[in-house]
Design an enzyme around this catalytic site. Structure first.
Site, short mmCIF file in Angstrom:
data_model
loop_
_atom_site.label_atom_id
_atom_site.label_comp_id
_atom_site.label_asym_id
_atom_site.label_seq_id
_atom_site.Cartn_x
_atom_site.Cartn_y
_atom_site.Cartn_z
N GLY A 262 41.92 34.60 32.32
CA GLY A 262 40.49 34.85 32.45
C GLY A 262 39.99 35.41 31.13
N ALA B 240 40.48 39.22 27.49
CA ALA B 240 41.29 38.23 28.21
C ALA B 240 42.35 38.94 29.03
CB ALA B 240 41.94 37.26 27.23
N ASP B 241 42.74 38.28 30.09
CA ASP B 241 43.87 38.75 30.89
C ASP B 241 44.56 37.53 31.48
OD1 ASP B 241 44.78 41.65 31.91
OD2 ASP B 241 45.39 40.08 33.32
N THR B 242 45.88 37.54 31.43
CA THR B 242 46.67 36.40 31.87
C THR B 242 47.55 36.81 33.04
OG1 THR B 242 46.70 35.49 29.64
CG2 THR B 242 48.37 34.67 31.15
#
Length: 164
Positions: free
Chosen positions: A80, A43-45
């Site tokens: 994502g 995940a990446d925010t």
């Protein structure tokens, strides 16, 4: 498993695409070592204020600039996520709108001094003091703002687990 990943991205893509691009980049870092019975989740925010992406501040000055920009405004938090097994790979994203009330310089300085926002997109964490004191409302998933949209992720995980 932690991996040191280059989090750079093309400058001509938007927040949703940046978050998914980085989640996929993280998945790709595990491709060569993926075992038969593994499921990798990445995940990446990112925090988006209009068309501007606010990354992780490098110092107190950048953190103050970011928090001052967010003060009194609505912004988007986009995460994502990627899932990868030997059989398939999936990518998705979640968007949550966050409304900040006006922040004073004293409040911003207090947060920066006491909560060290340098590893946080947009220079804040909703689960810390600033979230409890300064976020008026959110439209969407709280856990997305924390950094992982758990309810949506669960829906993607259901095919991999057998609960009954």
């Amino acid at each position: 498993r932690p991996k040191d990943i280059d989090e750079s991205y093309p400058k001509d893509i938007n927040g949703k695409d940046v978050a998914v691009y980085l989640a996929e980049k993280k998945l790709n870092a595990f491709k060569d070592e993926l075992k038969e019975d593994e499921l990798i989740i990445t995940a990446d925010t990112v925090v988006c204020l209009g068309n501007e992406i606010l990354g992780k501040p490098q110092n107190a000055i950048e953190a103050k600039i970011m928090l001052s920009a967010l003060s009194g405004k609505t912004h988007s938090v986009v995460t994502g996520c990627g899932l990868m097994s030997k059989e398939k790979e999936e990518l998705f994203y979640e968007v949550t709108e966050v409304v900040f009330r006006e922040l004073s310089d004293v409040e911003i300085d207090h947060y920066i001094t006491n909560y060290k926002p340098y590893d946080k997109a947009g220079a804040y964490a909703i689960q810390e003091w600033i979230g409890m004191s300064s976020i008026e409302k959110i439209n969407g998933c709280y856990y997305n703002v924390v950094g992982l949209p758990l309810s949506r992720l669960y829906m993607y995980l259901k095919p991999y687990i057998n609960l009954w």
